[in-house]
Design an enzyme around this catalytic site. Structure first.
Site, PDB file in Angstrom:
ATOM      1  N   MET A 346       0.840  -1.198   0.000  1.00 52.74           N
ATOM      2  CA  MET A 346       0.000   0.000   0.000  1.00 52.74           C
ATOM      3  C   MET A 346       0.875   1.248   0.000  1.00 52.74           C
ATOM      4  O   MET A 346       1.966   1.251   0.541  1.00 52.74           O
ATOM      5  CB  MET A 346      -0.934  -0.009   1.193  1.00 52.74           C
ATOM      6  CG  MET A 346      -1.885  -1.183   1.165  1.00 52.74           C
ATOM      7  SD  MET A 346      -2.797  -1.296  -0.402  1.00 52.74           S
ATOM      8  CE  MET A 346      -2.014  -2.693  -1.163  1.00 52.74           C
ATOM      9  N   CYS A 394       1.701  -1.289   7.718  1.00 46.61           N
ATOM     10  CA  CYS A 394       0.447  -2.050   7.706  1.00 46.61           C
ATOM     11  C   CYS A 394      -0.793  -1.259   7.347  1.00 46.61           C
ATOM     12  O   CYS A 394      -0.937  -0.116   7.705  1.00 46.61           O
ATOM     13  CB  CYS A 394       0.185  -2.695   9.038  1.00 46.61           C
ATOM     14  SG  CYS A 394       1.319  -3.997   9.354  1.00 46.61           S
ATOM     15  N   CYS A 395      -1.672  -1.951   6.681  1.00 44.44           N
ATOM     16  CA  CYS A 395      -2.884  -1.272   6.270  1.00 44.44           C
ATOM     17  C   CYS A 395      -4.007  -2.247   6.094  1.00 44.44           C
ATOM     18  O   CYS A 395      -3.885  -3.410   6.367  1.00 44.44           O
ATOM     19  CB  CYS A 395      -2.622  -0.549   4.966  1.00 44.44           C
ATOM     20  SG  CYS A 395      -3.321  -1.376   3.578  1.00 44.44           S
ATOM     21  N   ILE A 396      -5.093  -1.731   5.576  1.00 45.01           N
ATOM     22  CA  ILE A 396      -6.276  -2.507   5.216  1.00 45.01           C
ATOM     23  C   ILE A 396      -6.707  -3.337   6.416  1.00 45.01           C
ATOM     24  O   ILE A 396      -6.370  -3.054   7.544  1.00 45.01           O
ATOM     25  CB  ILE A 396      -6.010  -3.376   3.966  1.00 45.01           C
ATOM     26  CG1 ILE A 396      -5.466  -2.531   2.832  1.00 45.01           C
ATOM     27  CG2 ILE A 396      -7.241  -4.071   3.496  1.00 45.01           C
ATOM     28  CD1 ILE A 396      -6.497  -1.683   2.147  1.00 45.01           C
TER      29      ILE A 396
END
Lengths: 572, 242
Positions: A346, A394-396
Site C-alpha cells: 500500500m 500495515c494497512c487494510i
C-alpha cells in the site's frame, strides 16, 4: 452494428442472440446479433437464456426471420428460414465454465497430424526438437549455480522474557528495562502513553487492542541488510497494538481488538507462532491522528526505540552462543527459468505505507518510505527481503495485511528461493498510489522494469483489496503484455471480488481462508501461506511451460482452490 | 532451460472480469455548485429532428435545455417504447432536471442535453468519434457532472462508451442503468440502478416522486463513490406490463 463482420467471424461458433427487436423478413447480418463477449454477464443477470437448440452465429448469418422476434432472444430453427447447414452441432446449452480443454504440450513422444483433406502442405519441423527421445530440455544455457553472496543468520533461542531494571540477554533469558517506555515516549509527542507486557504461550486468552504489527528482533553484526551477519532472537516476537486518546482503534478496514487467542491466527507467516513469547507494546496516540500518516508512524518509531535497546545487547553475543546458524546463499541459477516476485504494497499514507531498507533488520530509522518515493517499483535482492528489508506500517483489514514478520518469512519468496527448477532474480516492491493517474504511472514503470529483467515468469501478489485491485490488474497487464507468464495472488473471494480485470489475469491464486469469503478481522487469516505458495508456483511453472490453466469459475468457488491444492500437494 | 514441474489439472481460482482500463474524474464541488448535463442512449430527439436509424446509428441530437418535454419523442427499436411514449422523463428526465436546478439542489444545467440511439451501436464509431464529440460538447459547456441512461443491451454498451469518453475529458459521470452488469463489464466508472425495466431507467412514467428520487440519489452518488466501477442499487421498484 452490434458486431462487425470480423467480429462475427471470430464468434461464428458461439450462440446467436438477436440484439434488438427485429421484424419478420429481416435477413440476419452481424448487425442484428448481440456480441457473445458480453453473454456471461447477461446470463448471470437473467437477461438472456441460451437453450440447447440455439443456433450458432455462423449458422444464422444470411437466414431470414419468419416472424417478429424480441431483442435478446436466442435464435433457434423455428424462428428462421434459410439456416446454413450445420458446421457443427448446435450450441450445447449454456456454456458453463469448464475444465481446460487445452492440448497438452508433449515434451517427448511423437507428433501426430490428422487431416481429412489437405493440399499444398509445406511444413518445417526443426531437427532436434522432435528427432530424439528426451525432448524435454530445450537447448540453451548450461545449468550452473553462480554464488553472488551470502547472509549468515545466527539465531538465539529465548526461554523466558521478563521486565527488570536493565536490558540483558543471558542464558536464554531476555530482561527488558521496565522504565524504557518512559524514554520511548520522547521519540514523538504524538505518542501519549506506552505500555509493555509479556504474553507467554499459556496465557493467550487475554484482551488485546487492534494489532498494528508483529516485529521480529534482529540486528546487524556485519554488513548491510541482506548480506554479512545478522543476530536474531528466536521463540519471541514483538507485537504493537494501538488506540488513540479517545479509545478509537488504530486501524483502517476493520480491526482485531478482542481476545488475543480468537483474533490472531497463530503460525501464519506474519503472526506469532503458537509457542512464541509475545512482548506487547501498546501505544496511545494523540486523538484524531490514528488515520493520519504521522500517528501510526510515531507508534512504530516508539516501539522500534524499545527494540533497539535489545538489538544493542544482542550485538554483543558471540557466535558460539547461537542455538542455530543458517547460511542463506544468494545464487544465480543459470539454465533455469528466470522468475521475479512482485509484491504490491500500500502507498496511500496513514497506515498505508512501508519503510524500505532500514538500518537494522525490520527496523524503522534509516529506511525510505514508499509513499515518499512515489510508489515506484523498487527492486530488492532476495536476501534483503528476508533480512528484514521491509518494516510494514500495515494497512487494510487485519486479515489481509502483511505485517513486518510476514516479509521476514514470505512463503512465496522462500519457496522460489529454495526451488532448484527456477532462478529467482529478485523481488520488486511497488506501491498502490491514491491517485488514479499515478496508478498507471507506477504500473507502466513496473512493466518496463520487468521487461528488462529477461524473465520467463512473474508472480504478482497484493495485500488488501478494493482500489488496490486496480493497481493489481494494471501491474499484471503491464507484465503480461510483454509476453511474460504471470500468476496473480490476492484475497478476493466474496468481499474482495475484482472490479476490474484483463486478459492476462488468467492464472490466479485465491488466498482467502474465511468460510464466508470476508475480511474476517482476524490477524493474517487471509494472507499468503506456504500452501498458497505451492499452488502459485506450480501454476506459474505450468504457464511458463505453455500449458493452459483452465479459466476460473465466474464466482469464488472453494472447491476449485481445494482441488488445486490437492494437485499441488501430490506433485510438489 | 530445465524442465519444470507442471500440471494439466489446474484451474484459475479468481474470476477477473475483462474490463477496459479505469477512467476516473473525482467530483470536487458541492452539488449545488455543479453544472449538470444529461445524455441518453435511449433514442430521444426533438420531434422536429431527423429520427434515428433503428438498425444502428452513431449520430446524436442536441436537445436545448428549455425544450418542453412534449416536443420530445423516441426512435429506438431495441425495447418497448410505451413508457417513454407516456412520459419522456422515464428516459430523459428533462423536467426533473429543471426542477432540481430551480430548487437549488444542483447549480445549473448545460445549455444542451444529448440524445443518441445506442442500440446495435458501432463500437469503433462510438469510441473514436461520437463519444469524444459528445464529451467535447459537455466539456466546453463547463459541465461538472453528466448523467446517462441507456436502453437495450448494446445500448448500455454504447452509453458506457460515451460515459467513459466524458469521464476521460475530465467530467464526473454516472450511468443510471437498467442493465448494470453490462455497464460494469463495459467499464462504467459509476453506476446507479433502480429496479426498473429497460426504457424506464430514470423511473416510472409520470411518477414525479420516483424520478426525482432516482435523480437525486444518482447525483449524490457521484461525489460519494470513490472507486472506479462502483455500483449502487437504488431502492425504487417499478414493473410495467407491456
Amino acid at each position: 452494428m452490434s458486431m462487425t463482420k470480423e467480429h462475427a467471424e471470430q464468434y461464428k461458433n458461439d450462440p446467436a442472440v438477436l440484439c434488438c427487436r427485429a421484424t419478420k423478413g429481416t435477413v440476419i447480418g452481424p448487425a442484428e446479433l448481440e456480441d457473445p463477449a458480453i453473454f456471461p454477464d447477461m446470463i448471470d443477470s437473467g437477461l438472456i437464456s441460451i437453450g440447447p437448440g440455439t443456433l450458432t452465429v455462423g449458422e444464422v448469418l444470411g437466414a431470414t426471420l419468419i416472424r417478429d422476434v424480441d431483442g435478446l432472444t436466442a435464435l433457434t430453427g423455428e424462428l428462421l428460414e434459410g439456416v446454413k447447414a450445420k458446421a457443427a452441432s448446435p450450441v450445447q446449452a449454456v456454456p458453463a465454465p469448464s475444465a481446460a480443454q487445452s492440448a497438452p504440450v508433449q515434451s517427448g513422444g511423437v507428433m501426430r497430424i490428422v487431416a481429412q483433406q489437405i493440399t499444398g502442405l509445406d511444413m518445417t519441423i526443426p531437427m532436434g526438437v522432435y528427432a530424439g527421445a528426451p525432448a524435454a530440455e530445450c537447448p540453451g544455457e548450461k545449468e550452473w549455480d553462480e554464488e553472488l553472496g551470502s547472509l549468515e543468520k545466527r539465531e538465539f533461542a529465548v526461554k523466558e522474557v521478563k521486565l527488570g531494571g536493565k536490558t540483558l540477554f543471558e542464558n536464554g533469558v531476555l530482561t527488558i528495562r521496565e522504565d524504557i517506555v518512559r524514554d520511548a515516549l520522547k521519540v514523538s509527542s504524538l505518542v501519549k502513553k506506552l505500555e509493555i507486557d509479556i504474553i507467554t504461550p499459556d496465557k493467550r486468552h487475554v484482551r488485546t487492542e487492534t494489532v498494528m504489527d508483529v516485529i521480529p528482533v534482529a540486528t546487524k553484526i556485519e554488513g548491510d541488510i541482506g548480506s554479512g551477519v545478522t543476530h536474531i532472537l528466536d521463540d519471541m516476537v514483538f507485537m504493537l497494538t494501538g488506540v488513540d486518546e479517545d479509545g478509537v482503534q488504530v486501524h483502517e478496514f476493520g480491526s482485531c481488538e478482542g481476545m488475543l487467542d480468537e483474533k490472531v491466527i497463530f503460525g501464519r507467516p506474519g503472526c506469532p507462532d503458537q509457542n512464541d513469547i509475545i512482548v506487547r507494546v501498546h501505544a496511545v496516540l494523540q486523538r484524531l491522528t490514528g488515520m493520519e500518516r504521522r500517528g501510526p508512524y510515531a507508534a512504530h518509531k516508539a516501539c522500534d526505540f524499545i527494540i533497539q535497546e535489545i538489538r544493542d545487547v544482542l550485538k554483543t553475543k558471540s557466535a558460539t552462543e547461537a542455538s542455530k546458524t543458517e547460511i542463506l546463499k544468494s545464487v544465480r541459477r543459470h539454465g533455469r527459468a528466470r522468475v521475479v516476485l512482485v509484491k504490491e504494497i500500500m502507498g496511500q499514507g496513514a497506515m498505508h505505507d512501508n519503510v524500505m531498507l532500514p538500518s537494522e533488520p525490520a527496523g524503522v530509522p534509516g529506511g525510505r518510505q514508499n509513499v515518499d518515493l512515489g510508489n515506484v517499483p523498487i527492486v530488492m535482492d532476495v536476501n534483503e527481503v528476508r533480512d528484514g528489508g521491509i518494516h510494514a506500517l500495515c494497512c487494510i483489514g487485519p486479515a489481509t495485511k502483511e505485517v513486518t514478520r510476514h516479509y521476514f518469512r514470505e512463503p512465496i519468496l522462500e519457496a522460489l528461493a529454495a526451488d532448484e527448477e527456477v532462478d529467482l532474480v529478485g523481488v520488486v516492491f511497488i506501491g498502490s498510489p491514491q491517485v488514479n493517474d499515478e496508478k498507471t504511472f507506477v504500473a507502466k514503470r513496473l512493466g518496463a522494469l520487468v521487461g528488462t529483467m529477461n524473465v520467463d515468469g512473474a508472480i504478482v501478489t497484493t495485500e488488501g483489496f478494493g482500489n488496490n485491485h486496480i493497481d493489481f490488474a494494471l501491474n499484471i497487464e503491464e507484465i503480461g503484455k510483454r509476453g511474460i507468464s504471470v500468476v496473480g495472488v490476492s484475497f478476493c473471494a466474496y468481499q474482495g471480488q475484482l472490479v476490474v480485470g484483463n486478459k492476462y489475469m488468467d492464472a490466479m491464486i485465491e488466498i482467502n481462508k474465511d468460510k464466508a469469503g470476508f475480511e474476517s478481522e482476524k490477524l493474517a487469516e487471509n494472507s499468503i501461506t506456504p500452501d498458497d505458495a505451492k499452488r502459485a508456483i506450480l501454476m506459474l511453472k505450468t504457464k511458463i511451460s505453455g500449458i493452459a490453466v483452465a479459466p476460473s469459475d465466474r464466482k469464488w468457488n472453494q472447491e476449485v482452490i481445494d482441488q488445486n491444492q490437492k494437485t499441488a500437494n501430490a506433485i510438489v | 532451460m530445465r524442465k519444470l514441474t507442471v500440471s494439466h489439472d489446474l484451474q484459475s481460482e479468481i474470476f477477473a472480469p475483462t474490463t477496459p482500463p479505469p477512467v476516473w474524474t473525482p467530483l470536487t464541488k458541492a452539488l449545488n455548485k455543479c453544472k449538470v448535463g444529461f445524455a441518453t442512449a435511449g433514442g430521444i430527439h426533438l420531434k422536429t429532428q431527423k429520427p434515428f436509424h433503428t438498425a444502428g446509428d452513431f449520430t446524436y441530437r442536441e436537445i436545448p435545455i428549455d425544450t418542453p418535454s412534449s416536443e420530445l419523442m423516441v426512435t429506438h427499436g431495441g425495447f418497448d417504447n410505451s413508457d417513454i411514449n407516456k412520459d419522456v422523463n422515464a428516459m430523459l428526465p428533462i423536467d426533473r432536471l429543471r426542477e432540481l436546478a430551480k430548487e437549488g439542489f444542483i447549480g445549473s444545467l448545460t445549455p444542451v442535453l444529448i440524445g443518441f440511439m445506442g442500440g446495435g451501436g458501432n463500437v469503433e464509431e462510438f469510441r473514436n468519434r461520437t463519444g469524444p464529440a459528445i464529451a467535447k460538447i459537455f466539456k466546453d459547456a463547463g459541465a461538472d457532472i453528466v448523467l446517462l441512461t441507456g436502453g437495450c443491451g448494446t445500448c448500455h454498451r454504447s452509453a458506457t462508451i460515451v460515459q467513459r469518453a466524458i469521464e476521460s475529458a475530465g467530467v464526473s459521470t454516472i450511468i443510471i442503468a437498467a442493465l448494470p452488469p453490462i455497464a460494469k463489464q463495459q467499464g462504467a466508472p459509476r453506476i446507479a440502478a433502480a429496479h426498473v425495466p429497460i426504457g424506464s431507467n430514470a423511473g416510472e412514467p409520470n411518477n414525479k416522486a420516483m424520478q426525482t428520487a432516482i435523480l437525486k440519489d444518482s447525483l449524490n452518488l457521484v461525489g460519494e463513490m470513490k472507486e472506479f466501477g462502483s455500483l449502487k442499487l437504488l431502492p425504487y421498484e417499478y414493473r410495467h406490463n407491456v
